[in-house]
Design a protein around this motif. Structure first.
Motif, mmCIF file in Angstrom:
data_model
loop_
_atom_site.group_PDB
_atom_site.id
_atom_site.type_symbol
_atom_site.label_atom_id
_atom_site.label_comp_id
_atom_site.label_asym_id
_atom_site.label_seq_id
_atom_site.Cartn_x
_atom_site.Cartn_y
_atom_site.Cartn_z
ATOM 1 N N ARG A 161 80.250 78.415 -2.581
ATOM 2 C CA ARG A 161 80.656 78.576 -3.982
ATOM 3 C C ARG A 161 80.364 77.289 -4.736
ATOM 4 O O ARG A 161 80.810 76.213 -4.358
ATOM 5 C CB ARG A 161 82.133 78.903 -4.069
ATOM 6 N N MET A 162 79.567 77.406 -5.805
ATOM 7 C CA MET A 162 79.194 76.237 -6.596
ATOM 8 C C MET A 162 80.196 76.010 -7.734
ATOM 9 O O MET A 162 80.722 76.955 -8.335
ATOM 10 C CB MET A 162 77.789 76.420 -7.189
ATOM 11 N N ASN A 163 80.435 74.731 -7.971
ATOM 12 C CA ASN A 163 81.326 74.358 -9.072
ATOM 13 C C ASN A 163 80.621 74.573 -10.410
ATOM 14 O O ASN A 163 79.390 74.587 -10.466
ATOM 15 C CB ASN A 163 81.748 72.901 -8.933
ATOM 16 N N PRO A 164 81.364 74.751 -11.485
ATOM 17 C CA PRO A 164 80.756 74.967 -12.804
ATOM 18 C C PRO A 164 79.894 73.774 -13.211
ATOM 19 O O PRO A 164 80.025 72.672 -12.693
ATOM 20 C CB PRO A 164 81.967 75.125 -13.731
ATOM 21 N N CYS A 165 78.976 74.002 -14.145
ATOM 22 C CA CYS A 165 78.138 72.911 -14.643
ATOM 23 C C CYS A 165 78.989 71.985 -15.495
ATOM 24 O O CYS A 165 80.188 72.247 -15.727
ATOM 25 C CB CYS A 165 76.965 73.464 -15.442
ATOM 26 N N LYS A 166 78.402 70.922 -16.006
ATOM 27 C CA LYS A 166 79.159 69.930 -16.765
ATOM 28 C C LYS A 166 79.669 70.472 -18.094
ATOM 29 O O LYS A 166 80.589 69.909 -18.692
ATOM 30 C CB LYS A 166 78.295 68.694 -16.994
ATOM 31 N N THR A 193 67.319 73.952 -0.331
ATOM 32 C CA THR A 193 68.357 74.594 -1.140
ATOM 33 C C THR A 193 69.737 74.093 -0.740
ATOM 34 O O THR A 193 70.612 73.876 -1.603
ATOM 35 C CB THR A 193 68.273 76.120 -0.970
ATOM 36 N N GLN A 194 69.968 73.894 0.548
ATOM 37 C CA GLN A 194 71.258 73.403 1.024
ATOM 38 C C GLN A 194 71.564 72.026 0.431
ATOM 39 O O GLN A 194 72.681 71.757 -0.026
ATOM 40 C CB GLN A 194 71.232 73.314 2.554
ATOM 41 N N GLU A 195 70.556 71.154 0.430
ATOM 42 C CA GLU A 195 70.774 69.804 -0.113
ATOM 43 C C GLU A 195 71.051 69.860 -1.613
ATOM 44 O O GLU A 195 71.918 69.126 -2.132
ATOM 45 C CB GLU A 195 69.552 68.933 0.160
ATOM 46 N N ALA A 196 70.322 70.716 -2.331
ATOM 47 C CA ALA A 196 70.539 70.844 -3.783
ATOM 48 C C ALA A 196 71.959 71.352 -4.066
ATOM 49 O O ALA A 196 72.641 70.866 -4.987
ATOM 50 C CB ALA A 196 69.502 71.787 -4.376
ATOM 51 N N PHE A 197 72.414 72.303 -3.261
ATOM 52 C CA PHE A 197 73.760 72.846 -3.411
ATOM 53 C C PHE A 197 74.815 71.755 -3.181
ATOM 54 O O PHE A 197 75.785 71.615 -3.960
ATOM 55 C CB PHE A 197 73.943 73.995 -2.412
ATOM 56 N N GLU A 198 74.626 70.972 -2.113
ATOM 57 C CA GLU A 198 75.601 69.943 -1.780
ATOM 58 C C GLU A 198 75.630 68.843 -2.840
ATOM 59 O O GLU A 198 76.714 68.348 -3.206
ATOM 60 C CB GLU A 198 75.278 69.349 -0.404
ATOM 61 N N THR A 203 78.486 66.232 -7.464
ATOM 62 C CA THR A 203 78.462 65.612 -8.829
ATOM 63 C C THR A 203 79.158 66.473 -9.878
ATOM 64 O O THR A 203 79.234 66.093 -11.031
ATOM 65 C CB THR A 203 77.011 65.383 -9.253
ATOM 66 N N HIS A 204 79.662 67.654 -9.461
ATOM 67 C CA HIS A 204 80.353 68.540 -10.398
ATOM 68 C C HIS A 204 81.720 68.910 -9.816
ATOM 69 O O HIS A 204 81.787 69.671 -8.857
ATOM 70 C CB HIS A 204 79.539 69.816 -10.671
ATOM 71 N N PRO A 205 82.775 68.371 -10.377
ATOM 72 C CA PRO A 205 84.124 68.665 -9.822
ATOM 73 C C PRO A 205 84.537 70.103 -10.096
ATOM 74 O O PRO A 205 84.034 70.767 -10.983
ATOM 75 C CB PRO A 205 85.004 67.672 -10.580
ATOM 76 N N LYS A 206 85.442 70.574 -9.237
ATOM 77 C CA LYS A 206 85.977 71.915 -9.462
ATOM 78 C C LYS A 206 86.826 71.937 -10.724
ATOM 79 O O LYS A 206 87.458 70.977 -11.088
ATOM 80 C CB LYS A 206 86.840 72.340 -8.261
#
Length: 207
Positions: A161-166, A193-198, A203-206
């Motif tokens: 699950r990705m955190n929202p953008c800035k 893709t895994q590295e981009a996700f991490e 850099t984007h907090p929940k």
């Protein structure tokens, strides 16, 4: 013993022809026989037609000897060629044994048909991968081809699950080595893709 001149291949018959000839005369009284050498007849065996047959047979024997010699020469050359081929085959088997040891692991570039071999070569497939296209050995090093295992799937959906953008948009995702927001086009590119996700979640907090 006198020296008898003979021809090559006709030694036996020349010696027979060289035998001395004798004539025998009965005395007038009929009580004795006189023996004397007859030199007028020449080679005594020449008076027989058998001499012609013997000479022809000897000629044929000589021809067969020549043919046998030629055949033996061909045989020796064939054996030499066979020995040479055997040496080449042994050398080829040794090279195969040298290449056959070990495995070559192939890795696929994310979301593409490009595969990189463990020995440093690159191969492209229009569809599927090496296994589906019947490649059991590396085309470069000859070792057994092994496909690298895919990245382990996360234990739960929360791990992906990705955190929202800035800007707070939640319509985000990761694919093709890029994590991005579908609304504002904010993105982070990486090697996988895994590295981009991490990197995105780091850099984007929940919220």
């Amino acid at each position: 013993m006198r020296n008898i001149k003979t021809r090559e291949g006709f030694e036996f018959w020349d010696k027979v022809n060289a035998l001395p000839h004798y004539a025998f005369l009965l005395s007038p009284s009929g009580k004795s026989v006189q023996k004397f050498e007859d030199k007028a007849m020449g080679n005594w065996i020449d008076v027989h037609e058998a001499q012609k047959i013997v000479d022809q047979a000897q000629d044929r024997i000589s021809e067969l000897r020549d043919e046998l010699g030629a055949a033996k020469g061909e045989y020796d050359r064939a054996v030499n060629k066979l020995d040479d081929l055997q040496l080449r085959l042994s050398a080829a088997d040794q090279r195969i044994d040298d290449f056959a040891g070990g495995e070559c692991e192939w890795h696929r570039e994310a979301d593409s048909g490009i595969w990189n071999s463990g020995c440093g070569e690159t191969w492209s497939f229009h569809e599927d991968g090496p296994e589906e296209n019947g490649m059991n050995f590396c085309h470069s090093c000859g070792k057994s081809l092994v496909v690298a295992c895919d990245e382990e799937e996360p234990d739960s959906d929360d791990d992906w699950r990705m955190n929202p953008c800035k800007q707070g948009h939640r319509d985000v995702g990761a694919a093709g080595s890029v994590a991005h927001c579908y609304q504002c086009d904010e993105k982070i590119e990486a090697a996988t893709t895994q590295e981009a996700f991490e990197r995105w979640n780091a850099t984007h907090p929940k919220q």
